[in-house]
Design a protein around this motif. Structure first.
Motif, PDB file in Angstrom:
ATOM      1  N   TRP A 270       1.032  -1.466   0.431  1.00 42.83           N
ATOM      2  CA  TRP A 270       0.294   0.201   0.097  1.00 42.83           C
ATOM      3  C   TRP A 270       0.616   1.330   0.022  1.00 42.83           C
ATOM      4  O   TRP A 270       1.691   1.105   0.717  1.00 42.83           O
ATOM      5  CB  TRP A 270      -0.549  -0.348   1.374  1.00 42.83           C
ATOM      6  CG  TRP A 270      -2.216  -0.937   0.736  1.00 42.83           C
ATOM      7  CD1 TRP A 270      -2.069  -2.153   1.419  1.00 42.83           C
ATOM      8  CD2 TRP A 270      -2.896   0.049   0.343  1.00 42.83           C
ATOM      9  NE1 TRP A 270      -3.397  -2.452   0.792  1.00 42.83           N
ATOM     10  CE2 TRP A 270      -3.717  -1.456   0.657  1.00 42.83           C
ATOM     11  CE3 TRP A 270      -4.139  -0.086  -0.152  1.00 42.83           C
ATOM     12  CZ2 TRP A 270      -5.563  -2.191  -0.073  1.00 42.83           C
ATOM     13  CZ3 TRP A 270      -4.635   0.444  -1.049  1.00 42.83           C
ATOM     14  CH2 TRP A 270      -5.308  -0.717  -0.629  1.00 42.83           C
ATOM     15  N   VAL A 271       0.476   2.340  -1.260  1.00 46.07           N
ATOM     16  CA  VAL A 271       1.335   3.451  -0.715  1.00 46.07           C
ATOM     17  C   VAL A 271       0.371   4.543  -1.503  1.00 46.07           C
ATOM     18  O   VAL A 271      -0.601   4.254  -1.837  1.00 46.07           O
ATOM     19  CB  VAL A 271       1.893   3.444  -1.908  1.00 46.07           C
ATOM     20  CG1 VAL A 271       3.651   2.263  -2.434  1.00 46.07           C
ATOM     21  CG2 VAL A 271       1.323   3.236  -3.667  1.00 46.07           C
ATOM     22  N   ILE A 272       1.132   5.498  -0.944  1.00 45.15           N
ATOM     23  CA  ILE A 272       0.255   7.394  -1.167  1.00 45.15           C
ATOM     24  C   ILE A 272       0.351   7.207  -2.391  1.00 45.15           C
ATOM     25  O   ILE A 272       0.871   6.964  -3.488  1.00 45.15           O
ATOM     26  CB  ILE A 272       1.323   7.799  -0.716  1.00 45.15           C
ATOM     27  CG1 ILE A 272       1.280   7.898   0.863  1.00 45.15           C
ATOM     28  CG2 ILE A 272       0.160   9.387  -0.713  1.00 45.15           C
ATOM     29  CD1 ILE A 272       0.278   7.954   1.598  1.00 45.15           C
ATOM     30  N   ARG A 273      -1.024   7.478  -3.399  1.00 42.23           N
ATOM     31  CA  ARG A 273      -1.304   7.829  -4.408  1.00 42.23           C
ATOM     32  C   ARG A 273      -0.063   9.056  -4.888  1.00 42.23           C
ATOM     33  O   ARG A 273      -0.287   9.366  -4.457  1.00 42.23           O
ATOM     34  CB  ARG A 273      -2.190   8.475  -4.741  1.00 42.23           C
ATOM     35  CG  ARG A 273      -2.996   9.404  -6.285  1.00 42.23           C
ATOM     36  CD  ARG A 273      -4.057  10.053  -6.481  1.00 42.23           C
ATOM     37  NE  ARG A 273      -4.341  11.181  -5.766  1.00 42.23           N
ATOM     38  CZ  ARG A 273      -4.313  12.161  -5.772  1.00 42.23           C
ATOM     39  NH1 ARG A 273      -3.788  12.575  -6.648  1.00 42.23           N
ATOM     40  NH2 ARG A 273      -4.640  13.131  -5.056  1.00 42.23           N
ATOM     41  N   ARG A 274       0.454   9.031  -6.223  1.00 45.26           N
ATOM     42  CA  ARG A 274       1.625   9.980  -6.181  1.00 45.26           C
ATOM     43  C   ARG A 274       0.376  10.956  -6.557  1.00 45.26           C
ATOM     44  O   ARG A 274      -0.406  11.841  -7.914  1.00 45.26           O
ATOM     45  CB  ARG A 274       1.950   9.427  -8.203  1.00 45.26           C
ATOM     46  CG  ARG A 274       2.823   8.440  -7.334  1.00 45.26           C
ATOM     47  CD  ARG A 274       4.074   8.147  -8.972  1.00 45.26           C
ATOM     48  NE  ARG A 274       3.384   7.878 -10.001  1.00 45.26           N
ATOM     49  CZ  ARG A 274       3.330   7.714 -11.542  1.00 45.26           C
ATOM     50  NH1 ARG A 274       4.993   7.829 -11.811  1.00 45.26           N
ATOM     51  NH2 ARG A 274       2.636   7.939 -12.397  1.00 45.26           N
ATOM     52  N   PRO A 275       1.172  12.445  -6.129  1.00 44.54           N
ATOM     53  CA  PRO A 275       0.492  13.937  -6.416  1.00 44.54           C
ATOM     54  C   PRO A 275       1.024  14.000  -7.937  1.00 44.54           C
ATOM     55  O   PRO A 275       1.535  13.498  -8.851  1.00 44.54           O
ATOM     56  CB  PRO A 275       1.503  14.754  -5.836  1.00 44.54           C
ATOM     57  CG  PRO A 275       2.473  13.869  -4.952  1.00 44.54           C
ATOM     58  CD  PRO A 275       2.885  12.408  -4.995  1.00 44.54           C
ATOM     59  N   LYS A 276      -0.227  14.757  -8.517  1.00 39.06           N
ATOM     60  CA  LYS A 276      -0.129  15.205  -9.916  1.00 39.06           C
ATOM     61  C   LYS A 276       0.308  16.757  -9.693  1.00 39.06           C
ATOM     62  O   LYS A 276      -0.167  17.473  -9.051  1.00 39.06           O
ATOM     63  CB  LYS A 276      -2.074  14.902  -9.926  1.00 39.06           C
ATOM     64  CG  LYS A 276      -2.428  13.116  -9.503  1.00 39.06           C
ATOM     65  CD  LYS A 276      -4.157  13.979 -10.413  1.00 39.06           C
ATOM     66  CE  LYS A 276      -4.499  11.677 -10.735  1.00 39.06           C
ATOM     67  NZ  LYS A 276      -5.631  12.291 -10.858  1.00 39.06           N
ATOM     68  N   VAL A 277       0.843  17.279 -10.892  1.00 40.97           N
ATOM     69  CA  VAL A 277       1.998  18.560 -10.921  1.00 40.97           C
ATOM     70  C   VAL A 277       1.478  18.687 -11.920  1.00 40.97           C
ATOM     71  O   VAL A 277       1.897  18.138 -12.976  1.00 40.97           O
ATOM     72  CB  VAL A 277       3.246  18.159 -10.352  1.00 40.97           C
ATOM     73  CG1 VAL A 277       3.596  19.709 -10.420  1.00 40.97           C
ATOM     74  CG2 VAL A 277       3.432  18.033  -8.788  1.00 40.97           C
ATOM     75  N   ALA A 278       0.795  19.783 -12.353  1.00 38.29           N
ATOM     76  CA  ALA A 278       1.055  20.764 -13.635  1.00 38.29           C
ATOM     77  C   ALA A 278       1.880  21.751 -14.307  1.00 38.29           C
ATOM     78  O   ALA A 278       1.948  22.448 -12.984  1.00 38.29           O
ATOM     79  CB  ALA A 278      -0.282  20.931 -13.412  1.00 38.29           C
ATOM     80  N   ILE A 279       2.735  21.861 -14.728  1.00 39.71           N
ATOM     81  CA  ILE A 279       3.843  22.661 -15.151  1.00 39.71           C
ATOM     82  C   ILE A 279       3.126  23.678 -16.335  1.00 39.71           C
ATOM     83  O   ILE A 279       2.952  23.445 -17.004  1.00 39.71           O
ATOM     84  CB  ILE A 279       4.754  22.046 -15.707  1.00 39.71           C
ATOM     85  CG1 ILE A 279       5.532  21.307 -14.630  1.00 39.71           C
ATOM     86  CG2 ILE A 279       6.106  22.887 -16.077  1.00 39.71           C
ATOM     87  CD1 ILE A 279       6.798  20.418 -15.276  1.00 39.71           C
ATOM     88  N   VAL A 280       3.103  25.080 -15.782  1.00 43.27           N
ATOM     89  CA  VAL A 280       2.377  26.288 -16.437  1.00 43.27           C
ATOM     90  C   VAL A 280       4.192  27.443 -16.745  1.00 43.27           C
ATOM     91  O   VAL A 280       4.818  27.616 -15.932  1.00 43.27           O
ATOM     92  CB  VAL A 280       1.597  26.710 -16.026  1.00 43.27           C
ATOM     93  CG1 VAL A 280       0.701  27.773 -17.430  1.00 43.27           C
ATOM     94  CG2 VAL A 280       0.378  25.623 -15.900  1.00 43.27           C
ATOM     95  N   VAL A 281       3.840  27.543 -17.954  1.00 43.57           N
ATOM     96  CA  VAL A 281       5.348  28.167 -17.785  1.00 43.57           C
ATOM     97  C   VAL A 281       5.283  29.417 -19.106  1.00 43.57           C
ATOM     98  O   VAL A 281       4.229  29.024 -20.126  1.00 43.57           O
ATOM     99  CB  VAL A 281       6.414  27.959 -19.036  1.00 43.57           C
ATOM    100  CG1 VAL A 281       7.136  28.297 -19.615  1.00 43.57           C
ATOM    101  CG2 VAL A 281       7.260  26.317 -18.062  1.00 43.57           C
ATOM    102  N   THR A 282       5.196  30.077 -19.024  1.00 44.01           N
ATOM    103  CA  THR A 282       4.804  31.807 -19.580  1.00 44.01           C
ATOM    104  C   THR A 282       5.932  32.434 -19.643  1.00 44.01           C
ATOM    105  O   THR A 282       6.941  32.872 -19.110  1.00 44.01           O
ATOM    106  CB  THR A 282       3.602  32.532 -18.766  1.00 44.01           C
ATOM    107  OG1 THR A 282       4.762  33.200 -17.554  1.00 44.01           O
ATOM    108  CG2 THR A 282       2.688  31.936 -17.943  1.00 44.01           C
ATOM    109  N   GLY A 283       5.416  33.187 -21.323  1.00 47.64           N
ATOM    110  CA  GLY A 283       6.452  34.436 -21.535  1.00 47.64           C
ATOM    111  C   GLY A 283       5.766  34.294 -23.246  1.00 47.64           C
ATOM    112  O   GLY A 283       6.351  33.410 -23.678  1.00 47.64           O
ATOM    113  N   ASP A 284       5.922  35.236 -24.271  1.00 44.65           N
ATOM    114  CA  ASP A 284       5.906  35.350 -25.411  1.00 44.65           C
ATOM    115  C   ASP A 284       7.528  34.907 -25.957  1.00 44.65           C
ATOM    116  O   ASP A 284       7.605  35.185 -27.548  1.00 44.65           O
ATOM    117  CB  ASP A 284       5.073  36.569 -26.010  1.00 44.65           C
ATOM    118  CG  ASP A 284       4.118  37.172 -25.004  1.00 44.65           C
ATOM    119  OD1 ASP A 284       3.133  36.037 -25.443  1.00 44.65           O
ATOM    120  OD2 ASP A 284       3.444  38.348 -25.266  1.00 44.65           O
TER     121      ASP A 284
END
Length: 408
Positions: free
Chosen positions: A178-192
């Motif tokens: 039994w393990v902890i669910r893996r965190p879901k991590v979103a990567i957002v990069v901004t810049g024109d």
């Protein structure tokens, strides 16, 4: 995530920032049962106790001959070979006095035996052996339970599973864990100004690299990664992406847009659709770091400069992810070192300078900064082997002064 209505435009000391971040989030509660074969780097959801002892029976540590010894048998003792015990195919008869059984490594000790003599130390005849040296009771025997006792805790809750842990689980007969669910991590990069590698650069554009550093850092933590690509500097676009990410991720990592420039919209958007807990940390590199929430997702706004993004991830985001995964708090291992050349620093922010550390002939550590310490110079960290840890109020250090370092 625990709500807290506050905004702090002043510089927050890094220890205070990290403490507040950890206080404002809780470990993930969801857990799952997975195969031990897939358990590398996962975090245990509960303590694991042995349902059997290891080894289960007394067994031989050598290829040789098993027999009984009261205290000691002298050299030149002659024993009759009664049979053979193999690993997986035990010899179940009682071994008679003055007799022995040929035995292989790992085979269960036959009834009536308590000692093994390795075959190199006996003279083997047709149906008997002669000891070449004296033998004491218990020689070359692995006792039942000497590795793991029945009911013993073998792995604690919150442990990051290593290959050795996987073998340990298999040795006590556990096919799943039994393990902890893996965190879901979103990567957002901004810049024109940002374009992905592989495309032609137009005037004023640069290649986007922060996602690649974050991808590697997150892979080392074994989380689920969601990429939202490069988002143009337009508030409506940023709102749409961050709201979508907040519905699908536990943690949103945004790069850029959290400073005070005219096109730094991320902080403005966060204030409208989420909550800012604090903004600006007394850390160098990496002062413009935003922390807050969007819906049920935690938000960490990293600076756009690549070294700043890298350092703030390691020093602020990594401990936060450890908390989410139920892992024990990070321990930073520091080493005392002597400055091999002057180190320049202004008071006001904790500084993580990138350094080159080495040992002299006496084993003492020396350190020097790895060239220019600008927040956009990624080679300063790629070619370094340590952080030089400089406290908030520390100023310039002369050559020969003592400091602390953290080896990579």
């Amino acid at each position: 995530m625990k709500n807290r209505d506050s905004s702090k435009p002043t510089l927050m000391p890094i220890d205070n920032a990290l403490s507040e971040m950890l206080q404002q989030c809780d470990a993930l509660l969801e857990r799952e049962s997975i195969s031990v074969l897939d358990a590398l780097d996962r975090i245990t959801a509960e303590a694991i106790f042995a349902k059997l002892q290891v080894p289960p029976k007394n067994n031989s540590a050598m290829d040789g001959f098993a027999f009984h010894v009261n205290q000691e048998l002298p050299a030149d003792t002659k024993l009759i070979i009664q049979g053979q015990a193999l690993a997986g195919n035990p010899f179940n008869e009682e071994v008679k006095a003055g007799h022995c059984v040929r035995i292989t490594t790992g085979a269960i000790l036959p009834p009536g035996t308590n000692t093994v003599m390795m075959q190199e130390n006996v003279q083997i005849n047709e149906n008997n052996i002669v000891l070449n040296q004296a033998s004491k009771a218990g020689n070359s025997v692995r006792l039942a339970g000497e590795d793991i006792q029945l009911g013993q805790q073998v792995i604690a809750a919150g442990e990051k599973l290593t290959p050795a842990h996987m073998a340990l689980l298999a040795s006590i007969g556990e096919p799943t864990v039994w393990v902890i669910r893996r965190p879901k991590v979103a990567i957002v990069v901004t810049g024109d100004e940002l374009v992905p590698p592989g495309k032609k650069l137009e005037n004023g554009q640069i290649y986007e690299s922060n996602r690649f550093a974050l991808q590697g850092l997150l892979q080392q933590l074994n989380v689920e990664i969601q990429h939202y690509g490069i988002v143009e500097d337009a508030p409506k676009k940023i709102v749409d992406v961050l709201l979508d990410a907040s519905e699908n991720a536990d943690l949103i990592l945004s790069c850029g847009g959290v400073s005070v420039g005219d096109a730094d919209y991320v902080k403005q958007v966060l204030a409208k659709i989420g909550q800012i807990n604090f903004w600006k940390v007394a850390i160098k590199p990496g002062k413009p770091f935003a922390f807050g929430t969007i819906n049920n997702a935690i938000f960490c706004g990293l600076p756009g400069n690549p070294v700043s993004s890298y350092v703030t991830f390691q020093k602020l985001v990594t401990p936060l992810l450890h908390k989410l995964m139920g892992r024990s708090p990070l321990e930073v291992h520091t080493i005392n070192a002597t400055c091999a050349e002057p180190i320049y620093k202004r008071a006001g922010r904790a500084d993580f300078q990138r350094g080159i550390a080495y040992q002299d002939e006496y084993g003492e550590y020396w350190v020097k900064p790895n060239g220019s310490q600008g927040s956009g110079i990624m080679s300063s960290i790629a070619n370094a082997n340590c952080y030089i840890l400089l406290e908030k109020e520390q100023t310039n250090l002369p050559k020969g002064a003592k400091t602390k370092i953290e080896l990579f």
